[in-house]
Motif scaffolding. Structure first.
Motif, PDB file in Angstrom:
ATOM      1  N   TYR A   1      22.244  -2.935  76.534  1.00 42.17           N
ATOM      2  CA  TYR A   1      22.747  -3.922  75.466  1.00 42.17           C
ATOM      3  C   TYR A   1      23.688  -4.818  76.042  1.00 42.17           C
ATOM      4  CZ  TYR A   1      21.547   0.887  73.437  1.00 42.17           C
ATOM      5  OH  TYR A   1      21.165   2.173  73.364  1.00 42.17           O
ATOM      6  N   PRO A   2      24.117  -5.675  75.137  1.00 43.58           N
ATOM      7  CA  PRO A   2      23.427  -6.405  74.165  1.00 43.58           C
ATOM      8  C   PRO A   2      22.348  -7.404  74.904  1.00 43.58           C
ATOM      9  CG  PRO A   2      25.533  -7.465  74.650  1.00 43.58           C
ATOM     10  CD  PRO A   2      25.397  -6.602  75.646  1.00 43.58           C
ATOM     11  N   ALA A   3      21.414  -7.723  73.982  1.00 41.84           N
ATOM     12  CA  ALA A   3      20.157  -8.524  74.478  1.00 41.84           C
ATOM     13  C   ALA A   3      20.204  -9.603  73.609  1.00 41.84           C
ATOM     14  CB  ALA A   3      18.883  -7.859  74.865  1.00 41.84           C
ATOM     15  N   GLN A   4      20.974 -10.556  73.624  1.00 40.38           N
ATOM     16  CA  GLN A   4      20.740 -11.648  72.419  1.00 40.38           C
ATOM     17  C   GLN A   4      19.724 -12.606  72.555  1.00 40.38           C
ATOM     18  OE1 GLN A   4      24.283 -11.383  73.933  1.00 40.38           O
ATOM     19  NE2 GLN A   4      25.480 -10.384  72.317  1.00 40.38           N
ATOM     20  N   ARG A   5      19.455 -13.641  71.741  1.00 35.08           N
ATOM     21  CA  ARG A   5      18.456 -14.366  71.832  1.00 35.08           C
ATOM     22  C   ARG A   5      18.284 -15.234  73.167  1.00 35.08           C
ATOM     23  NH1 ARG A   5      19.266 -16.485  65.973  1.00 35.08           N
ATOM     24  NH2 ARG A   5      18.473 -14.799  64.914  1.00 35.08           N
ATOM     25  N   ARG A   6      19.408 -15.656  73.647  1.00 31.62           N
ATOM     26  CA  ARG A   6      19.487 -16.525  74.895  1.00 31.62           C
ATOM     27  C   ARG A   6      19.059 -15.904  76.036  1.00 31.62           C
ATOM     28  NH1 ARG A   6      25.060 -19.147  76.801  1.00 31.62           N
ATOM     29  NH2 ARG A   6      24.275 -19.291  79.100  1.00 31.62           N
ATOM     30  N   LEU A   7      19.557 -14.450  76.266  1.00 32.11           N
ATOM     31  CA  LEU A   7      19.307 -13.577  77.166  1.00 32.11           C
ATOM     32  C   LEU A   7      17.662 -13.336  77.104  1.00 32.11           C
ATOM     33  CD1 LEU A   7      20.828 -10.583  78.654  1.00 32.11           C
ATOM     34  CD2 LEU A   7      18.794 -10.355  78.068  1.00 32.11           C
ATOM     35  N   VAL A   8      17.118 -12.976  76.006  1.00 32.03           N
ATOM     36  CA  VAL A   8      15.772 -12.649  75.836  1.00 32.03           C
ATOM     37  C   VAL A   8      14.860 -13.847  76.193  1.00 32.03           C
ATOM     38  CG1 VAL A   8      13.878 -11.899  74.354  1.00 32.03           C
ATOM     39  CG2 VAL A   8      16.078 -10.789  74.102  1.00 32.03           C
ATOM     40  N   ALA A   9      15.204 -14.818  75.878  1.00 34.71           N
ATOM     41  CA  ALA A   9      14.398 -16.065  76.099  1.00 34.71           C
ATOM     42  C   ALA A   9      14.475 -16.474  77.679  1.00 34.71           C
ATOM     43  CB  ALA A   9      15.128 -17.233  75.425  1.00 34.71           C
TER      44      ALA A   9
ATOM     45  N   ASP B   1       9.254 -13.519  80.334  1.00 34.38           N
ATOM     46  CA  ASP B   1       8.206 -12.878  80.934  1.00 34.38           C
ATOM     47  C   ASP B   1       8.606 -11.622  81.804  1.00 34.38           C
ATOM     48  OD1 ASP B   1       6.936 -15.350  80.526  1.00 34.38           O
ATOM     49  OD2 ASP B   1       7.365 -16.485  82.273  1.00 34.38           O
ATOM     50  N   ARG B   2       9.736 -11.518  82.012  1.00 35.67           N
ATOM     51  CA  ARG B   2      10.154 -10.277  82.887  1.00 35.67           C
ATOM     52  C   ARG B   2      10.399  -9.206  81.914  1.00 35.67           C
ATOM     53  NH1 ARG B   2      14.497 -11.729  87.420  1.00 35.67           N
ATOM     54  NH2 ARG B   2      13.873  -9.533  88.150  1.00 35.67           N
ATOM     55  N   LEU B   3      10.522  -9.587  80.650  1.00 36.24           N
ATOM     56  CA  LEU B   3      10.741  -8.433  79.782  1.00 36.24           C
ATOM     57  C   LEU B   3       9.283  -8.064  78.772  1.00 36.24           C
ATOM     58  CD1 LEU B   3      14.055  -9.675  78.086  1.00 36.24           C
ATOM     59  CD2 LEU B   3      13.864  -7.450  79.652  1.00 36.24           C
ATOM     60  N   GLU B   4       8.502  -8.872  79.092  1.00 37.77           N
ATOM     61  CA  GLU B   4       7.052  -8.567  78.507  1.00 37.77           C
ATOM     62  C   GLU B   4       6.796  -7.083  78.468  1.00 37.77           C
ATOM     63  OE1 GLU B   4       4.296  -9.563  75.960  1.00 37.77           O
ATOM     64  OE2 GLU B   4       5.821 -11.020  76.713  1.00 37.77           O
TER      65      GLU B   4
ATOM     66  N   GLU C   1      19.779  -5.760  87.415  1.00 43.30           N
ATOM     67  CA  GLU C   1      20.908  -6.798  88.060  1.00 43.30           C
ATOM     68  C   GLU C   1      20.957  -8.197  87.663  1.00 43.30           C
ATOM     69  OE1 GLU C   1      20.136  -6.660  92.356  1.00 43.30           O
ATOM     70  OE2 GLU C   1      20.487  -4.581  92.502  1.00 43.30           O
ATOM     71  N   ALA C   2      19.859  -8.844  87.382  1.00 41.10           N
ATOM     72  CA  ALA C   2      19.902 -10.167  86.881  1.00 41.10           C
ATOM     73  C   ALA C   2      20.126 -10.378  85.375  1.00 41.10           C
ATOM     74  CB  ALA C   2      18.439 -10.489  87.069  1.00 41.10           C
ATOM     75  N   ILE C   3      20.167  -9.233  84.602  1.00 41.93           N
ATOM     76  CA  ILE C   3      20.542  -9.205  83.300  1.00 41.93           C
ATOM     77  C   ILE C   3      21.916  -8.996  83.335  1.00 41.93           C
ATOM     78  CG2 ILE C   3      20.394  -8.045  81.191  1.00 41.93           C
ATOM     79  CD1 ILE C   3      17.568  -7.307  81.681  1.00 41.93           C
ATOM     80  N   ALA C   4      22.394  -8.242  84.148  1.00 40.31           N
ATOM     81  CA  ALA C   4      23.949  -8.155  84.091  1.00 40.31           C
ATOM     82  C   ALA C   4      24.547  -9.261  84.796  1.00 40.31           C
ATOM     83  CB  ALA C   4      24.344  -6.876  85.251  1.00 40.31           C
ATOM     84  N   ARG C   5      24.024  -9.949  85.659  1.00 33.98           N
ATOM     85  CA  ARG C   5      24.627 -11.297  86.186  1.00 33.98           C
ATOM     86  C   ARG C   5      24.585 -12.394  84.916  1.00 33.98           C
ATOM     87  NH1 ARG C   5      22.354  -9.602  91.304  1.00 33.98           N
ATOM     88  NH2 ARG C   5      20.631 -10.793  90.676  1.00 33.98           N
ATOM     89  N   PHE C   6      23.567 -12.345  84.296  1.00 36.80           N
ATOM     90  CA  PHE C   6      23.420 -13.366  83.319  1.00 36.80           C
ATOM     91  C   PHE C   6      24.443 -12.945  82.148  1.00 36.80           C
ATOM     92  CE2 PHE C   6      21.618 -14.945  79.306  1.00 36.80           C
ATOM     93  CZ  PHE C   6      20.924 -16.236  79.489  1.00 36.80           C
ATOM     94  N   ARG C   7      24.481 -11.755  81.683  1.00 35.67           N
ATOM     95  CA  ARG C   7      25.624 -11.367  80.742  1.00 35.67           C
ATOM     96  C   ARG C   7      27.094 -11.758  81.251  1.00 35.67           C
ATOM     97  NH1 ARG C   7      26.633 -11.358  76.510  1.00 35.67           N
ATOM     98  NH2 ARG C   7      27.732  -9.465  76.637  1.00 35.67           N
ATOM     99  N   ALA C   8      27.131 -11.418  82.531  1.00 34.48           N
ATOM    100  CA  ALA C   8      28.708 -11.928  83.179  1.00 34.48           C
ATOM    101  C   ALA C   8      28.777 -13.461  82.815  1.00 34.48           C
ATOM    102  CB  ALA C   8      28.867 -11.448  84.432  1.00 34.48           C
ATOM    103  N   LYS C   9      27.832 -14.119  83.046  1.00 33.93           N
ATOM    104  CA  LYS C   9      27.993 -15.599  82.878  1.00 33.93           C
ATOM    105  C   LYS C   9      28.427 -16.084  81.585  1.00 33.93           C
ATOM    106  CE  LYS C   9      25.844 -19.920  84.195  1.00 33.93           C
ATOM    107  NZ  LYS C   9      24.581 -20.650  84.437  1.00 33.93           N
TER     108      LYS C   9
END
Length: 126
Positions: free
Chosen positions: A69-77, A81-84, A108-116
């Motif tokens: 968590y959290p997975a907002q629209r921007r992250l999901v978009a 493909d990887r979340l499919e 790891e990529a999701i965590a870095r995205f959220r940190a940004k």
């Protein structure tokens, strides 16, 4: 998992069955690798990782899955493909089955995205 007042992530993970513990350790490791300067805390009685005092990401173990968590629209978009193969709901949760290998690189990529995201939002408020 009778105890509901955790004081550490280690304690939280230890409260789960052995199979789940192994998976949660991998999830924890992926997040810590992606966010080495983060503070590891318990928030809402689940593991959370903070940067600059703000929570970046949470994870939790359940009977048949674990969630990020959290997975907002921007992250999901960004990870569409990887979340499919996984369940993503409109409440900000990504569910991964305990029966499948942990997608360490994706976490790891999701965590870095959220940190940004958190860093950018923090900058907007200053």
């Amino acid at each position: 998992m009778a105890k509901t007042k955790y004081t550490s992530v280690t304690e939280y993970i230890a409260s789960h069955p052995p199979k789940t513990r192994s998976v949660l350790r991998k999830v924890r490791g992926a997040i810590r690798k992606a966010l080495p300067k983060s503070e590891e805390v318990i928030s809402y009685q689940i593991p959370a990782y903070k940067l600059n005092g703000r929570v970046v990401i949470y994870f939790a173990g359940w009977k048949d899955h674990y969630s990020i968590y959290p997975a907002q629209r921007r992250l999901v978009a960004a990870f569409k493909d990887r979340l499919e193969p996984y369940e993503v709901n409109n409440k900000g949760t990504i569910r991964f089955p305990l029966s499948e290998p942990v997608p360490v690189g994706l976490i790891e990529a999701i965590a870095r995205f959220r940190a940004k995201e958190v860093t950018e939002n923090l900058g907007d408020k200053r």
